[in-house]
Design an enzyme around this catalytic site. Structure first.
Site, PDB file in Angstrom:
ATOM      1  N   ASP A  36       0.833  -1.200   0.000  1.00 44.32           N
ATOM      2  CA  ASP A  36       0.000   0.000   0.000  1.00 44.32           C
ATOM      3  C   ASP A  36       0.875   1.260   0.000  1.00 44.32           C
ATOM      4  O   ASP A  36       1.741   1.422   0.840  1.00 44.32           O
ATOM      5  CB  ASP A  36      -0.890  -0.031   1.254  1.00 44.32           C
ATOM      6  CG  ASP A  36      -2.124   0.835   1.138  1.00 44.32           C
ATOM      7  OD1 ASP A  36      -2.023   1.926   0.556  1.00 44.32           O
ATOM      8  OD2 ASP A  36      -3.177   0.426   1.646  1.00 44.32           O
ATOM      9  N   THR A  75      -6.979   3.632  -1.993  1.00 44.11           N
ATOM     10  CA  THR A  75      -6.726   2.243  -1.633  1.00 44.11           C
ATOM     11  C   THR A  75      -7.725   1.274  -2.241  1.00 44.11           C
ATOM     12  O   THR A  75      -7.344   0.256  -2.823  1.00 44.11           O
ATOM     13  CB  THR A  75      -6.743   2.102  -0.098  1.00 44.11           C
ATOM     14  OG1 THR A  75      -5.721   2.937   0.443  1.00 44.11           O
ATOM     15  CG2 THR A  75      -6.491   0.665   0.325  1.00 44.11           C
ATOM     16  N   ARG A 159     -10.414  -3.543   3.037  1.00 42.07           N
ATOM     17  CA  ARG A 159     -10.635  -3.291   1.623  1.00 42.07           C
ATOM     18  C   ARG A 159      -9.553  -3.897   0.740  1.00 42.07           C
ATOM     19  O   ARG A 159      -9.814  -4.226  -0.424  1.00 42.07           O
ATOM     20  CB  ARG A 159     -10.801  -1.806   1.348  1.00 42.07           C
ATOM     21  CG  ARG A 159      -9.702  -0.873   1.853  1.00 42.07           C
ATOM     22  CD  ARG A 159     -10.171   0.575   1.717  1.00 42.07           C
ATOM     23  NE  ARG A 159      -9.201   1.562   2.136  1.00 42.07           N
ATOM     24  CZ  ARG A 159      -9.137   2.084   3.358  1.00 42.07           C
ATOM     25  NH1 ARG A 159      -9.982   1.657   4.289  1.00 42.07           N
ATOM     26  NH2 ARG A 159      -8.246   3.017   3.665  1.00 42.07           N
TER      27      ARG A 159
END
Length: 542
Positions: A36, A75, A159
């Site tokens: 990420d 994201t 998520r």
């Protein structure tokens, strides 16, 4: 952190020598890793210093200019592209959250991984679900073709796990604040029980400051961000029990990757009759980037630690003798804090003006036109929605006034309307050449996206005050948020580098070709990337 993985966490794995001929058989295990907020810029900056797992991948097949090509570089949409082959306009995942003014519930904000049909659900207190994902993932396609396939996801964010695994994975676990959690009703495997016990014990212990490698010392500069707060010199020291600091530190990725290794061992992934899929969402870089920016000691230490953690992970997989294929990419890039940019002579970098938001833009227009209630919804960039109760001529006048007010703001690059976005064909060609309208079109879903999409000017950070919470962020139309590395590695695969731009939607068809899985071209946006360094090809004939 765990046995036997934990004992080796401080070791770095050397890059393995690679053979000339690509493997002929499908791998038994695909390992898909999303880091990420791992921009192409950060990869390039630290590449020369990697000695562990990231060094191994950097000696594989490298696409340094991968693109999360859409405008909504957040994201949830970013993760949704990686294993679906679909841009947000097709997947339905336009942002981390969006506004639905037609819903009856009080909370008009919808979270991308919630099922708002559940009574009492809100965007901050929700039941995790892949309900909003409109397309199948690689794991779903693999299971449909070979039911013996197992799909397991472990991530730092719900998520990330949801958008990469899709519907009905065998296991999906993510950080829930005090430990790893899953969908309602899922039994906890022993690997998760051990992981949560180990993490709880680890957080309960104070952590001293980490030693700073020589290559990080030039980054050890305090940067004031207001309110007496500085960033740029942190070394991840924390007191016992500081869960927030645990999450924004290399400890977090170590726990995520260690659990992934334990889940692989417990479920014997890669040892069955069909190719299995292990998904890893390493989330610490994002929390670190938001908290401290991308250019201080904090990110430098994070990159060094992630390199070691992945090195140990790959060593653990090597020891099994399983033939595995790795792909590593990111859900988006990131923009460093403007104060540090200013120190380096980038004087146009700035924070967004305080008070610039959809609500405050809409208020004087609503008064002028005699409209009651909140007229314009959204933040200070991205999607903005006009109250659907405003209709007819009054709506037309409001739309004109809003567009004019937004475009007049000194930090706005473009104001794109629903009509002009929908009139724009789906983008084709190199993603760096796309217009702002094409980038917005790749993120736009009729009935879900806004009446306006607002692009701030380059290097404008949409956080007005860096002293409270996040200091830096992402989410823009610009390439520092769109460009990410895409790295493939497999034992026996000859490494090479292709500097031309590709997209993260290309990952699904590339992996599908590796295992002989047919994916109709009209169902996805991506294309197969050839992983053969020579005149041969790993892609199916057109």
């Amino acid at each position: 952190m765990f046995r036997p993985f934990a004992a080796a966490l401080l070791l770095a794995a050397p890059a393995l020598a690679q053979e000339a001929a690509p493997p002929a058989k499908p791998p038994r295990l695909i390992v898909a890793i999303a880091v990420d907020q791992f921009s192409a810029d950060v990869f390039a900056e630290y590449r020369q210093h990697f000695t562990g797992g990231l060094a191994r991948l950097a000696n594989g097949v490298v696409f340094p200019s991968g693109y999360q090509s859409h405008a909504a570089t957040e994201t949830c949409p970013g993760h949704s592209t990686i294993l679906t082959g679909s841009r947000p306009a097709r997947s339905g995942i336009i942002a981390n959250d969006w506004v639905d003014l037609k819903t009856a519930r009080a909370d008009k904000t919808v979270y991308c991984s919630e099922d708002e049909r559940v009574p009492g659900s809100s965007s901050s207190s929700y039941t995790v679900s892949p309900w909003h994902l409109k397309v199948p993932t690689l794991g779903e396609r693999m299971k449909a073709a070979a039911p013996a396939t197992r799909v397991v996801a472990v991530a730092g964010k719900d998520r990330a796990a949801v958008m990469m695994s899709g519907q009905n994975p065998d296991q999906a676990w993510w950080w829930g604040g005090k430990g790893f959690v899953s969908y309602v009703g899922r039994a906890e495997p022993s690997a998760v029980t051990r992981a949560n016990a180990a993490v709880t014990a680890g957080i309960a212990q104070a952590q001293p400051a980490r030693d700073l490698p020589a290559f990080c010392r030039s980054r050890d500069v305090a940067v004031p961000v207001g309110g007496g707060k500085t960033v740029g010199t942190g070394r991840f020291a924390r007191a016992a029990g500081e869960t927030g600091k645990f999450r924004a530190s290399p400890e977090f990725d170590a726990a995520i990757v260690a659990l992934a290794a334990e889940m692989r061992a417990e479920m014997k992934l890669g040892e069955g009759a069909a190719t299995d899929l292990l998904i890893v969402g390493a989330s610490a870089s994002d929390y670190i980037g938001h908290t401290y920016g991308t250019e201080g000691t904090e990110m430098c230490l994070q990159m060094a630690a992630l390199d070691r953690t992945l090195g140990t992970f790959f060593e653990t997989l090597d020891a099994t003798g399983i033939d595995y294929q790795v792909v590593l990419t990111a859900d988006h890039g990131g923009h460093d804090l403007p104060e540090r940019h200013n120190m380096h002579g980038i004087t146009e970098a700035a924070r967004v003006d305080a008070g610039f938001s959809a609500k405050q833009i809409g208020e004087p227009i609503a008064r002028k036109l005699g409209i009651s209630g909140q007229l314009l919804w959204g933040g200070n960039f991205g999607d903005m929605w006009v109250d659907p109760k405003v209709t007819g001529g009054k709506r037309k006048r409001a739309m004109t006034e809003i567009a004019r007010a937004l475009a007049a703001h000194r930090q706005v690059q473009a104001v794109l309307t629903r009509e002009e976005i929908l009139a724009t064909p789906g983008p084709k060609g190199p993603p760096e050449t796309w217009t702002l309208l094409q980038r917005a079109r790749a993120s736009y879903v009729e009935g879900r996206s806004g009446d306006f999409v607002v692009a701030l000017k380059p290097r404008i950070t949409p956080i007005s005050d860096g002293s409270k919470g996040s200091t830096a962020t992402h989410g823009s139309f610009w390439d520092y948020d769109r460009r990410v590395p895409i790295l493939f590695w497999r034992k026996g695969l000859t490494g090479f580098e292709q500097p031309m731009s590709v997209e993260t939607v290309d990952i699904l068809p590339t992996l599908a070709a590796t295992i002989g899985l047919k994916v109709p071209a009209d169902e996805i946006d991506g294309r197969c990337l050839d992983l053969d360094a020579g005149p041969g090809t790993t892609c199916p004939a057109p």
